[in-house]
Design a protein around this motif. Structure first.
Motif, PDB file in Angstrom:
ATOM      1  N   MET A   1     -12.236  21.098  -7.105  1.00  0.00           N
ATOM      2  CA  MET A   1     -10.902  20.482  -7.046  1.00  0.00           C
ATOM      3  C   MET A   1     -10.381  20.538  -5.623  1.00  0.00           C
ATOM      4  O   MET A   1     -10.310  21.616  -5.031  1.00  0.00           O
ATOM      5  N   GLN A   2     -10.021  19.382  -5.087  1.00  0.00           N
ATOM      6  CA  GLN A   2      -9.349  19.345  -3.790  1.00  0.00           C
ATOM      7  C   GLN A   2      -8.666  17.998  -3.629  1.00  0.00           C
ATOM      8  O   GLN A   2      -9.124  16.977  -4.130  1.00  0.00           O
ATOM      9  N   GLY A   3      -7.523  18.020  -2.956  1.00  0.00           N
ATOM     10  CA  GLY A   3      -6.782  16.783  -2.765  1.00  0.00           C
ATOM     11  C   GLY A   3      -5.296  17.043  -2.645  1.00  0.00           C
ATOM     12  O   GLY A   3      -4.831  18.187  -2.608  1.00  0.00           O
ATOM     13  N   GLN A   4      -4.546  15.932  -2.566  1.00  0.00           N
ATOM     14  CA  GLN A   4      -3.088  15.986  -2.544  1.00  0.00           C
ATOM     15  C   GLN A   4      -2.561  15.152  -3.708  1.00  0.00           C
ATOM     16  O   GLN A   4      -3.009  14.032  -3.918  1.00  0.00           O
ATOM     17  N   TRP A   5      -1.608  15.722  -4.430  1.00  0.00           N
ATOM     18  CA  TRP A   5      -0.967  15.042  -5.540  1.00  0.00           C
ATOM     19  C   TRP A   5       0.546  15.169  -5.376  1.00  0.00           C
ATOM     20  O   TRP A   5       1.056  16.213  -4.966  1.00  0.00           O
ATOM     21  N   ILE A   6       1.283  14.104  -5.710  1.00  0.00           N
ATOM     22  CA  ILE A   6       2.733  14.087  -5.568  1.00  0.00           C
ATOM     23  C   ILE A   6       3.355  13.533  -6.847  1.00  0.00           C
ATOM     24  O   ILE A   6       2.847  12.565  -7.426  1.00  0.00           O
ATOM     25  N   GLY A   7       4.440  14.160  -7.284  1.00  0.00           N
ATOM     26  CA  GLY A   7       5.134  13.690  -8.479  1.00  0.00           C
ATOM     27  C   GLY A   7       6.639  13.767  -8.314  1.00  0.00           C
ATOM     28  O   GLY A   7       7.151  14.639  -7.602  1.00  0.00           O
ATOM     29  N   GLU A   8       7.345  12.849  -8.976  1.00  0.00           N
ATOM     30  CA  GLU A   8       8.800  12.813  -8.930  1.00  0.00           C
ATOM     31  C   GLU A   8       9.373  13.589 -10.110  1.00  0.00           C
ATOM     32  O   GLU A   8       8.917  13.426 -11.250  1.00  0.00           O
ATOM     33  N   ILE A   9      10.360  14.416  -9.849  1.00  0.00           N
ATOM     34  CA  ILE A   9      11.074  15.151 -10.882  1.00  0.00           C
ATOM     35  C   ILE A   9      12.332  14.369 -11.227  1.00  0.00           C
ATOM     36  O   ILE A   9      13.166  14.109 -10.360  1.00  0.00           O
ATOM     37  N   ASN A  10      12.462  13.977 -12.486  1.00  0.00           N
ATOM     38  CA  ASN A  10      13.626  13.228 -12.929  1.00  0.00           C
ATOM     39  C   ASN A  10      14.552  14.148 -13.725  1.00  0.00           C
ATOM     40  O   ASN A  10      14.227  15.293 -13.999  1.00  0.00           O
ATOM     41  N   GLY A  11      15.690  13.640 -14.088  1.00  0.00           N
ATOM     42  CA  GLY A  11      16.630  14.449 -14.848  1.00  0.00           C
ATOM     43  C   GLY A  11      17.836  14.825 -14.019  1.00  0.00           C
ATOM     44  O   GLY A  11      18.165  14.181 -13.014  1.00  0.00           O
ATOM     45  N   GLU A  12      18.509  15.902 -14.448  1.00  0.00           N
ATOM     46  CA  GLU A  12      19.757  16.300 -13.794  1.00  0.00           C
ATOM     47  C   GLU A  12      19.537  16.657 -12.336  1.00  0.00           C
ATOM     48  O   GLU A  12      20.364  16.343 -11.462  1.00  0.00           O
TER      49      GLU A  12
END
Length: 375
Positions: free
Chosen positions: A1-12
């Motif tokens: 496993m290697q790499g870059q991952w990005i995610g958006e946090i939604n909600g309050e």
């Protein structure tokens, strides 16, 4: 496993979670970075990660507090912020220790985290393919050299920055094009080792820890072939054209491309901030570093962008959608125009010898002149 991952946090409390890990030997290590939108007035966080290279990828991590726009807090700053967060929420929203599990789901990454007194949470992060062809469509008004030249001389100097490539590859730094992805490890380990062996060869006494000096040293590494989180640009549209066409011949199957980045508009929106490449929200910072120890910087009218995101084009596109304006466009020109373009650039004084001063430049210039294919 290697790499870059990005995610958006939604909600309050909206924000961004970024994970950067790389496999070295029998271990996967790296960092996760959590930053909330500025309007929430919350700190950022870094979580060091270390796993066995054999799944399941489960570990306990410590919480490191970061300033909202980047940079690690001192213990005094952390104590003050923790007291304010406790008064605001009744307890710390992020505990001092967390249990983390990473689960690969094809190209994406599922991140789960919990602690003894916090419920489990999970988020799926996206992996971006920087090896794919660029999604950018060339400008319809700049399809020939004459059109580009006329447009370029009509622009206000220093408003745009430019980058020339012999092919329309996606924009990505030399660091992110390698298997390496943990920027914190690069800064803490690579840069210090390189500085140790290069310091006595530098003509200017640079000091690591000084932001201006860090930028200058990173540029020296970049211009001498070491992978960095910098991307080279130039203030000159014609220097960019040189780099796009210097290895192109008529009939070449490649499509030379000139990237045009509206640095003025980008800086007006996102500011010319001090850069923290690793401990910062996803960002691209336009960087005009001092040319100390780098004789190529001035002739090339060099400018850099420093970025902690692998997919630079995708990041800019998302900002364009949010802001309702264009920052990055491209001009694709025909390989058949190479002789005309290179002849005009030589008349402007833009040759290999001028952009790469030194003996290598002199020899390349003479080779281009004396070994040129005769008509």
């Amino acid at each position: 496993m290697q790499g870059q991952w990005i995610g958006e946090i939604n909600g309050e409390y909206a924000g961004t979670l970024r994970v950067e890990v790389e496999k070295i030997g029998d271990e996967v290590s790296g960092n996760a970075y959590l930053f909330y939108d500025k309007s929430h007035q919350l700190p950022g966080f870094r979580f060091p990660l270390s796993f066995s290279a054999i799944p399941p990828y489960i570990t306990e991590t410590q919480t490191i507090y970061l300033f909202t726009e980047g940079g690690v807090m001192s213990q005094e700053d952390r104590n003050r912020v923790e007291a304010a967060l406790t008064a605001r929420f009744g307890k710390l929203p992020i505990p001092a220790k967390l249990n983390v599990e990473l689960v690969l789901e094809e190209e994406n990454l599922r991140v789960k985290w919990y602690s003894d007194d916090h419920e489990e949470e999970a988020l799926t992060l996206q992996h971006f393919d920087i090896k794919a062809a660029s999604d950018l469509k060339p400008r319809a008004d700049l399809t020939t050299w004459d059109q580009f030249r006329q447009w370029a001389v009509s622009q206000r100097p220093r408003h745009f920055i430019f980058r020339g490539q012999s092919e329309p590859h996606k924009l990505a730094t030399t660091f992110h094009r390698t298997w390496r992805k943990d920027l914190n490890g690069w800064i803490v380990d690579d840069v210090r080792k390189l500085f140790g062996v290069m310091a006595e060869r530098l003509s200017f006494p640079l000091q690591l820890g000084n932001m201006e000096h860090n930028a200058a040293f990173w540029n020296i590494l970049q211009h001498h072939g070491y992978p960095t989180p910098l991307l080279d640009w130039t203030l000159s549209p014609f220097v960019a054209a040189y780099f796009a066409f210097c290895n192109i011949i008529p009939g070449d199957a490649r499509t030379p491309r000139i990237y045009i980045f509206d640095a003025d508009a980008w800086n007006a929106k996102y500011g010319k901030i001090l850069f923290f490449a690793d401990v910062a929200p996803p960002q691209i910072v336009v960087l005009e570093s001092m040319p100390a120890g780098n004789p190529r910087a001035m002739p090339q009218q060099s400018v850099s962008t420093v970025s902690n995101v692998a997919d630079i084009e995708g990041f800019i596109r998302r900002r364009e959608e949010e802001d309702g304006r264009s920052y990055l466009t491209v001009c694709d020109l025909a390989a058949e125009e190479a002789p005309k373009i290179m002849r005009e650039l030589e008349l402007m004084g833009i040759t290999y010898g001028s952009v790469f001063p030194g003996l290598d430049g002199i020899c390349r210039d003479m080779k281009d002149r004396l070994f040129a294919q005769q008509p």
